[in-house]
Design a protein around this motif. Sequence first.
Motif, PDB file in Angstrom:
ATOM      1  N   PHE A   6       4.860   0.990  53.419  1.00 51.34           N
ATOM      2  CA  PHE A   6       3.981   0.396  52.417  1.00 51.34           C
ATOM      3  C   PHE A   6       3.287  -0.863  52.922  1.00 51.34           C
ATOM      4  O   PHE A   6       2.184  -1.177  52.509  1.00 51.34           O
ATOM      5  CB  PHE A   6       4.759   0.087  51.131  1.00 51.34           C
ATOM      6  N   LYS A   7       3.927  -1.558  53.839  1.00 47.97           N
ATOM      7  CA  LYS A   7       3.310  -2.758  54.398  1.00 47.97           C
ATOM      8  C   LYS A   7       2.036  -2.390  55.171  1.00 47.97           C
ATOM      9  O   LYS A   7       1.021  -3.076  55.087  1.00 47.97           O
ATOM     10  CB  LYS A   7       4.297  -3.471  55.304  1.00 47.97           C
ATOM     11  N   VAL A   9       0.184   0.369  54.659  1.00 52.57           N
ATOM     12  CA  VAL A   9      -0.793   0.877  53.696  1.00 52.57           C
ATOM     13  C   VAL A   9      -1.497  -0.275  52.998  1.00 52.57           C
ATOM     14  O   VAL A   9      -2.731  -0.288  52.868  1.00 52.57           O
ATOM     15  CB  VAL A   9      -0.120   1.817  52.672  1.00 52.57           C
ATOM     16  N   ILE A  10      -0.743  -1.265  52.554  1.00 51.07           N
ATOM     17  CA  ILE A  10      -1.331  -2.418  51.868  1.00 51.07           C
ATOM     18  C   ILE A  10      -2.242  -3.201  52.807  1.00 51.07           C
ATOM     19  O   ILE A  10      -3.335  -3.621  52.423  1.00 51.07           O
ATOM     20  CB  ILE A  10      -0.226  -3.315  51.275  1.00 51.07           C
ATOM     21  N   SER A  11      -1.824  -3.380  54.058  1.00 54.87           N
ATOM     22  CA  SER A  11      -2.677  -4.123  54.998  1.00 54.87           C
ATOM     23  C   SER A  11      -3.951  -3.341  55.312  1.00 54.87           C
ATOM     24  O   SER A  11      -5.020  -3.933  55.459  1.00 54.87           O
ATOM     25  CB  SER A  11      -1.911  -4.459  56.269  1.00 54.87           C
ATOM     26  N   SER A  12      -3.865  -2.023  55.397  1.00 52.15           N
ATOM     27  CA  SER A  12      -5.064  -1.215  55.633  1.00 52.15           C
ATOM     28  C   SER A  12      -6.043  -1.323  54.476  1.00 52.15           C
ATOM     29  O   SER A  12      -7.248  -1.467  54.682  1.00 52.15           O
ATOM     30  CB  SER A  12      -4.685   0.245  55.849  1.00 52.15           C
ATOM     31  N   VAL A  13      -5.541  -1.263  53.260  1.00 48.59           N
ATOM     32  CA  VAL A  13      -6.402  -1.387  52.083  1.00 48.59           C
ATOM     33  C   VAL A  13      -7.005  -2.784  52.022  1.00 48.59           C
ATOM     34  O   VAL A  13      -8.202  -2.949  51.746  1.00 48.59           O
ATOM     35  CB  VAL A  13      -5.612  -1.068  50.791  1.00 48.59           C
ATOM     36  N   LEU A  14      -6.209  -3.797  52.312  1.00 50.07           N
ATOM     37  CA  LEU A  14      -6.704  -5.179  52.287  1.00 50.07           C
ATOM     38  C   LEU A  14      -7.796  -5.396  53.329  1.00 50.07           C
ATOM     39  O   LEU A  14      -8.841  -5.985  53.029  1.00 50.07           O
ATOM     40  CB  LEU A  14      -5.550  -6.153  52.524  1.00 50.07           C
ATOM     41  N   TYR A  15      -7.592  -4.898  54.540  1.00 52.36           N
ATOM     42  CA  TYR A  15      -8.605  -5.048  55.584  1.00 52.36           C
ATOM     43  C   TYR A  15      -9.870  -4.249  55.257  1.00 52.36           C
ATOM     44  O   TYR A  15     -10.978  -4.677  55.570  1.00 52.36           O
ATOM     45  CB  TYR A  15      -8.066  -4.633  56.944  1.00 52.36           C
TER      46      TYR A  15
END
Length: 71
Positions: A6-7, A9-15
């Motif tokens: 999940f870390k 996935v969240i960083s990919s969405v944030l970037y």
Amino acid sequence: MEYLNFKLVISSVLYSVLGIIILMLSFFIIDKLTPGTLWKEIIVEHNVALAIMGAAFMIAVALIISSAIHG
């Protein structure tokens, strides 16, 4: 569930969101620096050359943003 981190996935969405915001901000800056309104020229006046220039600009900025994110 161990395959889905999940870390990451969240960083990919944030970037991705950050890259889209930077791309829209840079298009807004280019729109203000050029004479006239780019959107009006492309949509109302059907200026194909300006549409191609805008597309090339967006592709160039997107490549720069993606390479900056990936390091």
